[in-house]
Design an enzyme around this catalytic site. Structure first.
Site, mmCIF file in Angstrom:
data_model
loop_
_atom_site.group_PDB
_atom_site.id
_atom_site.type_symbol
_atom_site.label_atom_id
_atom_site.label_comp_id
_atom_site.label_asym_id
_atom_site.label_seq_id
_atom_site.Cartn_x
_atom_site.Cartn_y
_atom_site.Cartn_z
ATOM 1 N N CYS A 85 0.776 -1.048 0.093
ATOM 2 C CA CYS A 85 -0.139 0.206 -0.155
ATOM 3 C C CYS A 85 0.785 1.357 -0.069
ATOM 4 O O CYS A 85 1.660 1.675 -1.117
ATOM 5 C CB CYS A 85 -0.911 0.000 1.011
ATOM 6 S SG CYS A 85 -2.400 1.047 0.889
ATOM 7 N N HIS A 179 -3.231 -5.373 1.551
ATOM 8 C CA HIS A 179 -2.358 -5.599 2.984
ATOM 9 C C HIS A 179 -2.424 -7.236 3.539
ATOM 10 O O HIS A 179 -3.128 -7.493 4.336
ATOM 11 C CB HIS A 179 -3.046 -4.810 4.069
ATOM 12 C CG HIS A 179 -3.083 -3.374 3.898
ATOM 13 N ND1 HIS A 179 -1.753 -2.635 4.363
ATOM 14 C CD2 HIS A 179 -3.579 -2.392 3.499
ATOM 15 C CE1 HIS A 179 -1.912 -1.459 4.264
ATOM 16 N NE2 HIS A 179 -2.967 -1.241 3.491
ATOM 17 N N GLU A 181 -0.504 -8.623 5.228
ATOM 18 C CA GLU A 181 -0.254 -8.826 6.741
ATOM 19 C C GLU A 181 -1.375 -8.580 7.793
ATOM 20 O O GLU A 181 -1.261 -8.954 8.893
ATOM 21 C CB GLU A 181 0.921 -7.740 6.903
ATOM 22 C CG GLU A 181 0.410 -6.290 7.041
ATOM 23 C CD GLU A 181 0.238 -5.659 5.540
ATOM 24 O OE1 GLU A 181 0.259 -6.349 4.642
ATOM 25 O OE2 GLU A 181 -0.003 -4.354 5.875
HETATM 26 N N1 GLN Z 1 -3.530 6.264 1.112
HETATM 27 C C1 GLN Z 1 -2.387 5.988 1.493
HETATM 28 C C2 GLN Z 1 -1.069 6.845 1.164
HETATM 29 O O1 GLN Z 1 -1.241 7.617 0.052
HETATM 30 C C3 GLN Z 1 -2.136 4.511 1.561
HETATM 31 C C4 GLN Z 1 -3.107 3.956 2.455
HETATM 32 C C5 GLN Z 1 -2.438 2.716 2.879
HETATM 33 O O2 GLN Z 1 -1.125 2.319 2.982
HETATM 34 N N2 GLN Z 1 -3.403 1.771 3.658
HETATM 35 O O3 GLN Z 1 -0.064 6.715 1.575
#
Ligand code: GLN
Length: 201
Positions: A85, A179, A181
């Protein structure tokens, strides 16, 4: 299993985000895991996980802690990295919809759009087909997730969700928009550990 898996130590970048969840998955796979908050700690690991969280904050803190340059250098030198992410955003060569001053570490030849699934669906879960991990689907949790909008030559698409690219790999660099994890899904982390321990692709 206790001790170093294949003699390697892996780190989790511990500036912000879901650090603990990654440590737990890696430890459950027998990895020797440490937290990385300083250049010296970075020098002591053979691979690095970039957690989910907020990429603009991770970027800011990495600069503040003098970690940005050493991380960029290690990636350039071939250190295996797995980003989830916000971690995927940090690994991208280009961020779309980033804050004006926001910089990624780069390394993966992709363009990534932050918050690509929009505010209507901040979070959702999906069953994904990820052929390189075998036939069992991956249960994936997306939280304000990015999507990959351009994939360079040499980047393999590992999974899509709703037609959008959400998991990629380029050599020793692995990234998912979701994710694993938080869902007890260990196969991406195992793949990362195999890269760290094993012969490089
Ligand atoms: N929207 C977040 C970002 O721009 C990422 C979200 C996440 O890691 N769950 O970093």
């Amino acid at each position: 299993m206790i001790g170093r898996r294949g003699g390697s130590r892996v780190g989790v970048l511990a500036l912000q985000g879901d650090v603990r969840e990654h440590v737990a998955v890696l430890a459950s796979l027998g990895a020797d895991v440490s937290l990385v908050r300083t250049p010296a700690q970075l020098a002591d690991v053979d691979g690095l996980v970039l957690p989910g969280g907020e990429s603009s904050v991770i970027d800011k803190l990495a600069r503040l802690f003098d970690l940005r340059e050493p991380i960029v250098a290690r990636i350039r030198d071939g250190m295996p990295v797995y980003g989830t992410c916000a971690g995927m955003i940090m690994l991208a060569d280009r961020i779309l919809d980033g804050l004006p001053t926001q910089l990624p570490f780069g390394g993966l030849d992709i363009d990534v759009r932050r918050n690509a699934f929009g505010s209507q669906v901040d979070s959702f879960e999906a069953e994904l087909d990820v052929p390189v991990l075998g036939s069992a689907p991956v249960h994936a949790t997306f939280i304000r997730a990015p999507a990959v909008e351009r994939v360079g030559e040499g980047v393999e698409v590992l999974a899509r969700a709703g037609g959008r690219v959400v998991a990629v790999e380029q050599g020793v660099l692995l990234a998912t928009a979701f994710h694993p994890e938080v869902d007890g899904e260990v196969r991406f982390h195992r793949r990362f550990l195999d890269r760290v321990a094993g012969p490089r692709p």
